[in-house]
Design a protein around this motif. Structure first.
Motif, PDB file in Angstrom:
ATOM      1  N   LEU B 150     -13.486   9.093  -1.518  1.00 14.65           N
ATOM      2  CA  LEU B 150     -15.212   9.112  -3.141  1.00 14.65           C
ATOM      3  C   LEU B 150     -14.737   7.376  -2.516  1.00 14.65           C
ATOM      4  O   LEU B 150     -15.561   6.709  -3.329  1.00 14.65           O
ATOM      5  N   GLY B 151     -13.810   6.673  -1.840  1.00 11.21           N
ATOM      6  CA  GLY B 151     -13.833   5.799  -1.783  1.00 11.21           C
ATOM      7  C   GLY B 151     -12.966   4.825  -2.368  1.00 11.21           C
ATOM      8  O   GLY B 151     -13.622   3.659  -2.774  1.00 11.21           O
ATOM      9  N   LEU B 152     -12.414   5.352  -3.166  1.00 18.29           N
ATOM     10  CA  LEU B 152     -11.842   4.456  -4.562  1.00 18.29           C
ATOM     11  C   LEU B 152     -10.431   4.150  -4.194  1.00 18.29           C
ATOM     12  O   LEU B 152      -9.772   3.871  -5.001  1.00 18.29           O
ATOM     13  N   THR B 153      -9.502   4.513  -3.053  1.00 18.36           N
ATOM     14  CA  THR B 153      -8.264   4.264  -3.408  1.00 18.36           C
ATOM     15  C   THR B 153      -7.966   2.732  -3.129  1.00 18.36           C
ATOM     16  O   THR B 153      -9.294   2.135  -2.647  1.00 18.36           O
ATOM     17  N   ASN B 154      -6.988   2.678  -3.346  1.00 15.53           N
ATOM     18  CA  ASN B 154      -6.850   1.047  -3.428  1.00 15.53           C
ATOM     19  C   ASN B 154      -8.285   0.397  -4.493  1.00 15.53           C
ATOM     20  O   ASN B 154      -8.226  -1.124  -3.997  1.00 15.53           O
ATOM     21  N   THR B 155      -8.198   1.063  -5.567  1.00 11.48           N
ATOM     22  CA  THR B 155      -8.640   0.775  -7.018  1.00 11.48           C
ATOM     23  C   THR B 155      -8.065   1.018  -7.780  1.00 11.48           C
ATOM     24  O   THR B 155      -7.180   1.384  -8.104  1.00 11.48           O
ATOM     25  N   TYR B 156      -9.051  -0.132  -9.108  1.00 11.25           N
ATOM     26  CA  TYR B 156      -8.380   0.076 -10.436  1.00 11.25           C
ATOM     27  C   TYR B 156      -8.484   1.834 -10.360  1.00 11.25           C
ATOM     28  O   TYR B 156      -7.958   2.532 -11.273  1.00 11.25           O
ATOM     29  N   TRP B 157      -9.509   2.406 -10.672  1.00 11.95           N
ATOM     30  CA  TRP B 157     -10.131   3.558 -10.858  1.00 11.95           C
ATOM     31  C   TRP B 157      -9.307   4.478  -9.998  1.00 11.95           C
ATOM     32  O   TRP B 157      -8.962   5.743 -11.209  1.00 11.95           O
ATOM     33  N   ALA B 158      -8.661   4.599  -8.941  1.00 11.67           N
ATOM     34  CA  ALA B 158      -7.299   5.448  -8.146  1.00 11.67           C
ATOM     35  C   ALA B 158      -6.096   5.841  -9.388  1.00 11.67           C
ATOM     36  O   ALA B 158      -5.811   6.743  -9.032  1.00 11.67           O
ATOM     37  N   VAL B 159      -5.888   5.262 -10.500  1.00 10.65           N
ATOM     38  CA  VAL B 159      -4.764   5.028 -10.649  1.00 10.65           C
ATOM     39  C   VAL B 159      -5.093   5.405 -11.987  1.00 10.65           C
ATOM     40  O   VAL B 159      -4.305   5.991 -13.382  1.00 10.65           O
ATOM     41  N   PHE B 160      -6.105   4.740 -13.097  1.00  9.01           N
ATOM     42  CA  PHE B 160      -6.559   4.549 -14.135  1.00  9.01           C
ATOM     43  C   PHE B 160      -7.088   5.959 -14.267  1.00  9.01           C
ATOM     44  O   PHE B 160      -7.081   6.961 -15.326  1.00  9.01           O
ATOM     45  N   LEU B 161      -8.266   6.611 -13.603  1.00 14.42           N
ATOM     46  CA  LEU B 161      -9.313   8.178 -13.759  1.00 14.42           C
ATOM     47  C   LEU B 161      -7.886   9.071 -13.984  1.00 14.42           C
ATOM     48  O   LEU B 161      -8.372   9.662 -14.862  1.00 14.42           O
ATOM     49  N   PRO B 162      -7.257   9.756 -12.832  1.00 13.42           N
ATOM     50  CA  PRO B 162      -6.469  11.103 -12.768  1.00 13.42           C
ATOM     51  C   PRO B 162      -5.860  11.261 -14.180  1.00 13.42           C
ATOM     52  O   PRO B 162      -5.098  11.881 -14.634  1.00 13.42           O
ATOM     53  N   GLN B 163      -5.510  10.090 -14.834  1.00 15.56           N
ATOM     54  CA  GLN B 163      -4.147   9.697 -16.832  1.00 15.56           C
ATOM     55  C   GLN B 163      -4.871  10.090 -17.558  1.00 15.56           C
ATOM     56  O   GLN B 163      -4.133   9.971 -18.367  1.00 15.56           O
ATOM     57  N   ILE B 164      -6.385  10.302 -17.495  1.00 15.06           N
ATOM     58  CA  ILE B 164      -6.814  10.091 -19.184  1.00 15.06           C
ATOM     59  C   ILE B 164      -7.037  11.892 -19.022  1.00 15.06           C
ATOM     60  O   ILE B 164      -6.974  12.248 -20.486  1.00 15.06           O
ATOM     61  N   ILE B 165      -7.587  12.988 -18.096  1.00 16.84           N
ATOM     62  CA  ILE B 165      -6.757  14.301 -18.472  1.00 16.84           C
ATOM     63  C   ILE B 165      -5.667  14.480 -18.442  1.00 16.84           C
ATOM     64  O   ILE B 165      -4.522  14.477 -17.713  1.00 16.84           O
TER      65      ILE B 165
END
Lengths: 306, 296
Positions: B150-165
């Motif tokens: 998704l081209g999201l590594t090395n961004t805030y999203w990469a750490v934020f999103l997987p930990q919501i679930i």
């Protein structure tokens, strides 16, 4: 009529719509990664010719090769062996102490219980990396107050950061971080017991120790089983503690635990296929345990629902 | 269950045992205090060690305090233009925003699973529950490849999103909704014509609130604690949470021991806010895993 059928449809769809965010996140960040790992574990790269050019490296079906390689890899077996030994040291100590402290907190004969409860629970607030860092310094002879004292006293204190004792050093870090949480879990289930049971036992002349052994321990047994299961799962994935300690000692290899090996295979060696197979092996072992968990928990937990 | 009648009573004097519980036991108290000392020791040590300058750290008895705490904090703050504080802010963002999002998703899912009857409910719950014991760290590597796609590594999203679930959060929320939200209240609101989301937000959520605080705390600590995910996902050290940042600093310290002072001071500053939060929100930490109930 139209309106009613519209309402009916929305009533039927509502629970699914409200579950959508949870299901979507679960699918993308848990189910998809698991399936993708499963897929990768059956693949390998075939290099044709000199391996130059874009078409030279091709992903092909590998059957069970990666699994055979993972299971017969002496490094993997060694890391699994280490983690098992580590778990055997850690889990009985941690749960034994957690149970002891919970019983002591619950005993009417103990004092300073609030202070002790808060203090023992406090390490749970400290992330594993930070606690490894703190203990790492306490193990480091040039900085540690323990070595300072024993040296002045002319005593020879064993090197915790040596290959023989590092296992205990890491187990101690996990014990420090985990005993308070497990204590609170057990203590909570003790608090749920109505007091008249104890009063009746006391009137019958039971001592506090007898009450603890014969009434309280059987009552907290389910909690104890749960904490044991969670501890086993956590033990199988130990990663942060040894990774943090590595700069302080040369006895920790890059494949000291199974997960460290998976990390190294995937990112240092670029061998994602064998890393995937090893991940699946670890996950399967964990799932075997979660199956037991499901059976115990589901029977007990959902009596009060519609 | 064991009752008084199943106890074999090798009776001591009856008077003793009835009044025995009033008498404090020095052994019990001493054991508890010993446990407390063991748990406080590293925290006390870091408090003392962070007051020392580089040479004192290696030469003096580290339980004796010194006077350099503020120098150390200033030095740490100056390290690469305040990178340390950036790590702290990142951690607060990952853990704070992540735990809020996670609590909301868990509450919504748990409420639906507890209060609605619909086909597939059992299957959904069982699949979610399997996720409770799927080790998060095993997911980290495939999550990395997914984020890379998704081209999201090395961004805030990469750490934020997987930990919501959080399957465990959903599991707790279901139990809490079942126990705290009466079905007739929900039915009454429905008859009054409230929307389902409105019922959830205005009626169910407030009733579940103490349980939601517990879920928030759990998830906050889990994200704060999670080392492997940011360690894998992030390369840019201005995005690091404190754990990955300090780990890197310690790694550099292996060749430049002067950095150890910074690591020690950083460790102290990073645990203080969390310890404070724990002390303030203590009463929400009542967890009964086996009965599955959270009592707050």
């Amino acid at each position: 009529m139209r309106r009613r059928s519209h309402r009916f449809r929305s009533r039927v769809l509502t629970p699914y719509l409200m579950l959508a965010p949870g299901i979507l996140l679960f699918a993308v960040f848990m189910a998809a990664p698991i399936l993708y790992t499963l897929y990768l574990s059956f693949q390998r790269v075939e290099v044709s010719g000199l391996g130059l050019g874009s078409g030279a490296r091709k992903q092909v079906f590998a059957g069970l090769d990666n699994y055979a390689a993972a299971l017969s890899d002496p490094e993997f077996a060694a890391s699994v062996g280490r983690v098992l030994l580590y778990g055997l040291i850690l889990i009985p100590c941690m749960l034994g102490l957690a149970l002891l402290f919970a019983l002591l907190l619950d005993s009417r004969r103990s004092r300073a219980t609030t202070f002790s409860r808060v203090s023992i629970f406090l390490p749970y607030a400290v992330p594993a990396v930070i606690s490894s860092l703190l203990w790492g310094f306490l193990y480091l002879p040039s900085v540690s107050p323990f070595y300072y004292v024993t040296e002045r006293l002319g005593l020879d204190m064993p090197q915790i950061l040596s290959s023989g004792l590092i296992m205990f050093g890491i187990a101690n870090i996990a014990l420090w971080g985990g005993v308070g949480f497990n204590m609170i879990v057990i203590y909570t289930s003790l608090k749920a017991v109505p007091n008249d049971i104890y009063e009746a036992a006391r009137l019958d002349g039971a001592t506090e120790t007898q009450i603890a052994l014969r009434i309280k321990i059987p009552i907290v047994m389910p909690s104890l089983i749960m904490t044991a299961l969670f501890s086993i799962v956590a033990t199988l994935q130990v990663f942060a503690e040894p990774t943090t300690l590595r700069p302080l000692t040369n006895t920790l290899s890059t494949s000291w635990t199974p997960l460290m090996k998976v990390y190294r295979d995937a990112f240092t060696r670029d061998d994602i296929y064998s890393a995937a197979a090893s991940s699946i092996v670890i996950a399967a072992a964990t799932l075997l345990i979660s199956f037991v968990f499901l059976r115990v928990v589901q029977k007990r937990a959902f009596g009060q629902e519609d | 269950m064991a009752t008084s009648s199943t106890l074999t009573p090798p009776l001591r004097s009856r008077r003793d045992s009835v009044h025995g519980h009033e008498k404090p036991s020095p052994v019990a108290t001493a054991l508890l205090l010993l446990g407390a000392l063991y748990c406080l020791l590293p925290v006390l040590w870091v408090l003392m060690a962070s007051t020392k300058d580089g040479s004192e750290l290696f030469s003096t008895f580290t339980f004796a305090p010194s006077t350099h705490l503020f120098d150390n904090i200033a030095q740490l703050s100056a390290y690469r233009d305040g990178l340390f504080w950036r790590w702290m802010a990142n951690t607060a963002l990952y853990a704070g925003a992540g735990a809020i999002a996670s609590t909301f998703v868990s509450a919504l899912s748990g409420y639906v699973l507890a209060k609605f009857v619909f086909p597939g409910k059992g299957a959904v719950f069982n699949i979610l529950l399997m996720g409770v014991l799927v080790p998060g760290v095993i997911l980290a590597i495939p999550q990395y490849f997914l984020m890379a796609q998704l081209g999201l590594t090395n961004t805030y999203w990469a750490v934020f999103l997987p930990q919501i679930i959080s399957p465990y959060g959903i599991y707790l929320a279901r139990i809490y909704a079942a126990a705290a939200v009466p079905t007739d209240v929900v039915e009454a609101a429905r008859t009054d014509g409230s929307s389902e989301l409105g019922i959830f937000a205005r009626i169910a959520m407030p009733m579940m609130l103490p349980g939601l605080v517990t879920i928030f705390l759990f998830q906050f600590v889990a994200i704060w604690n999670n080392f492997m995910l940011p360690y894998i996902m992030l390369g840019d050290d201005s995005l690091f949470p404190i754990t990955v940042g300090l780990n890197g600093l310690l790694n550099q310290g292996a060749s430049a021991p002067a950095l150890y002072t910074l690591v020690v001071t950083g460790a102290l500053l990073s645990v203080l806010p969390l310890i404070l939060m724990f002390l303030l929100l203590q009463r929400f930490w009542r967890v009964d895993l086996a009965a599955g109930a959270v009592k707050a």
